[in-house]
Design a protein around this motif. Structure first.
Motif, PDB file in Angstrom:
ATOM      1  N   LEU A  24    -103.264  -1.354 -39.617  1.00 24.89           N
ATOM      2  CA  LEU A  24    -102.654  -2.570 -40.163  1.00 24.89           C
ATOM      3  C   LEU A  24    -102.001  -3.412 -39.074  1.00 24.89           C
ATOM      4  CD1 LEU A  24    -100.985  -1.019 -43.349  1.00 24.89           C
ATOM      5  CD2 LEU A  24    -103.066  -2.401 -43.264  1.00 24.89           C
ATOM      6  N   TRP A  25    -101.762  -2.812 -37.917  1.00 21.87           N
ATOM      7  CA  TRP A  25    -101.172  -3.524 -36.784  1.00 21.87           C
ATOM      8  C   TRP A  25    -102.240  -3.627 -35.696  1.00 21.87           C
ATOM      9  CZ3 TRP A  25     -98.563  -0.358 -40.046  1.00 21.87           C
ATOM     10  CH2 TRP A  25     -97.395  -0.875 -40.626  1.00 21.87           C
ATOM     11  N   PRO A  72    -101.935   6.173 -33.905  1.00 21.98           N
ATOM     12  CA  PRO A  72    -100.638   6.493 -34.515  1.00 21.98           C
ATOM     13  C   PRO A  72     -99.603   6.969 -33.508  1.00 21.98           C
ATOM     14  CG  PRO A  72    -102.455   7.485 -35.743  1.00 21.98           C
ATOM     15  CD  PRO A  72    -103.035   6.973 -34.473  1.00 21.98           C
ATOM     16  N   LEU A  86     -93.348   4.033 -46.023  1.00 24.60           N
ATOM     17  CA  LEU A  86     -94.325   3.066 -45.519  1.00 24.60           C
ATOM     18  C   LEU A  86     -94.609   1.982 -46.550  1.00 24.60           C
ATOM     19  CD1 LEU A  86     -96.387   2.146 -43.408  1.00 24.60           C
ATOM     20  CD2 LEU A  86     -98.037   3.713 -44.462  1.00 24.60           C
ATOM     21  N   ILE A  87     -94.769   2.377 -47.799  1.00 22.76           N
ATOM     22  CA  ILE A  87     -95.044   1.403 -48.868  1.00 22.76           C
ATOM     23  C   ILE A  87     -93.873   0.433 -49.018  1.00 22.76           C
ATOM     24  CG2 ILE A  87     -95.349   1.141 -51.363  1.00 22.76           C
ATOM     25  CD1 ILE A  87     -96.934   3.799 -51.258  1.00 22.76           C
ATOM     26  N   SER A 112    -102.938   4.061 -41.298  1.00 22.36           N
ATOM     27  CA  SER A 112    -102.114   2.864 -41.491  1.00 22.36           C
ATOM     28  C   SER A 112    -101.863   2.127 -40.184  1.00 22.36           C
ATOM     29  CB  SER A 112    -100.778   3.224 -42.160  1.00 22.36           C
ATOM     30  OG  SER A 112     -99.962   3.992 -41.285  1.00 22.36           O
ATOM     31  N   SER A 149     -94.957   8.390 -47.005  1.00 23.96           N
ATOM     32  CA  SER A 149     -95.805   7.404 -47.696  1.00 23.96           C
ATOM     33  C   SER A 149     -94.951   6.406 -48.468  1.00 23.96           C
ATOM     34  CB  SER A 149     -96.775   8.110 -48.646  1.00 23.96           C
ATOM     35  OG  SER A 149     -97.641   8.977 -47.937  1.00 23.96           O
ATOM     36  N   MET A 209    -104.132   8.672 -45.238  1.00 16.30           N
ATOM     37  CA  MET A 209    -103.674   7.308 -45.489  1.00 16.30           C
ATOM     38  C   MET A 209    -102.623   6.888 -44.466  1.00 16.30           C
ATOM     39  SD  MET A 209    -101.332   5.750 -48.529  1.00 16.30           S
ATOM     40  CE  MET A 209     -99.908   6.367 -47.631  1.00 16.30           C
ATOM     41  N   LEU A 210    -101.666   7.774 -44.218  1.00 18.59           N
ATOM     42  CA  LEU A 210    -100.622   7.466 -43.251  1.00 18.59           C
ATOM     43  C   LEU A 210    -101.192   7.267 -41.854  1.00 18.59           C
ATOM     44  CD1 LEU A 210     -97.864  10.001 -44.372  1.00 18.59           C
ATOM     45  CD2 LEU A 210     -97.549   7.533 -44.181  1.00 18.59           C
ATOM     46  N   THR A 211    -102.092   8.140 -41.469  1.00 20.20           N
ATOM     47  CA  THR A 211    -102.633   8.084 -40.120  1.00 20.20           C
ATOM     48  C   THR A 211    -103.447   6.820 -39.885  1.00 20.20           C
ATOM     49  OG1 THR A 211    -102.704  10.505 -40.070  1.00 20.20           O
ATOM     50  CG2 THR A 211    -103.976   9.346 -38.398  1.00 20.20           C
ATOM     51  N   LEU A 245     -94.011  -1.998 -46.141  1.00 23.73           N
ATOM     52  CA  LEU A 245     -95.102  -2.953 -46.286  1.00 23.73           C
ATOM     53  C   LEU A 245     -94.826  -3.969 -47.390  1.00 23.73           C
ATOM     54  CD1 LEU A 245     -98.179  -0.574 -45.902  1.00 23.73           C
ATOM     55  CD2 LEU A 245     -97.314  -2.224 -44.231  1.00 23.73           C
TER      56      LEU A 245
END
Length: 206
Positions: A122-123, A129, A190-191, A119, A187, A115-117, A194
């Protein structure tokens, strides 16, 4: 109708970095299959070496040739998971005492780290990464800096080998749980970013 998209896609998908990714994945998974059949630690070591070396090589070639691409980054991430899961499964089949720590590792790498990788998608301007420091330096340092990449899988595998030779079966659990804690904290950060509750801290990669 423009033919540009058709001209660009083969270059991205069939470029040298992606070909290296494909070859190193096939080699690592083939070696892992031999490890399954033989139960020989040497095959596992060779499998992890081919995976790690190939994973470093394809990224280096992509940057050196200025051929980084979104498709290449996604392909690399997926292949990393395929190699890691098959090698870990071979490890567990050969040495049942490793099932506990490797289960923890697979949970964090297969779920939270994935999930992190991903992410970075989103940009839209970010190719991989490896450039996440432009969004948030702490998350980058904890997950995709060179030391973090080396420790993410390497520390768990090395601790399993050490435990096998010393009998310190607690060591892989400590390492695996520590890696899991890093992913949980990353995580959560990051949440929060976001959701707009925390400010991101962009910076340099070092």
């Amino acid at each position: 109708m423009s033919t540009t998209p058709l001209a660009v896609r083969p270059a991205l998908l069939l470029g040298l970095p992606n070909r290296i990714t494909l070859v190193r994945t096939l080699i690592a998974m083939t070696v892992a299959t031999f490890a399954f059949r033989t139960g020989d630690l040497a095959w596992l070591v060779l499998g992890y070496f081919s995976y790690w070396f190939g994973d470093s090589l394809d990224g280096w070639v992509a940057r050196k040739r200025n051929e980084e691409s979104l498709s290449g980054a996604v392909f690399d991430i997926v292949c990393d998971r395929a190699c890691s899961f098959l090698l870990a499964a071979a490890f567990m089949a050969t040495y049942p005492e490793t099932i506990g720590p490797l289960a923890i590792y697979l949970a964090q790498f297969g779920v939270l780290d994935t999930m992190l990788t991903f992410s970075f998608l989103l940009w839209p301007w970010m190719l991989s990464p490896n450039y996440f420091y432009k969004v948030d330096r702490p998350i980058f340092l904890w997950n995709w800096s060179k030391p973090a990449k080396a420790l993410n899988t390497g520390a768990v595998v090395v601790s399993l080998v050490v435990a096998g030779h010393t009998g310190a079966q607690w060591l892989p659990y400590v390492v695996a749980i520590a890696a899991l804690a890093v992913k949980v904290v990353s995580s959560y950060r990051l949440i929060m970013i976001l959701c707009g509750r925390w400010l991101a801290a962009p910076g340099n990669p070092r």
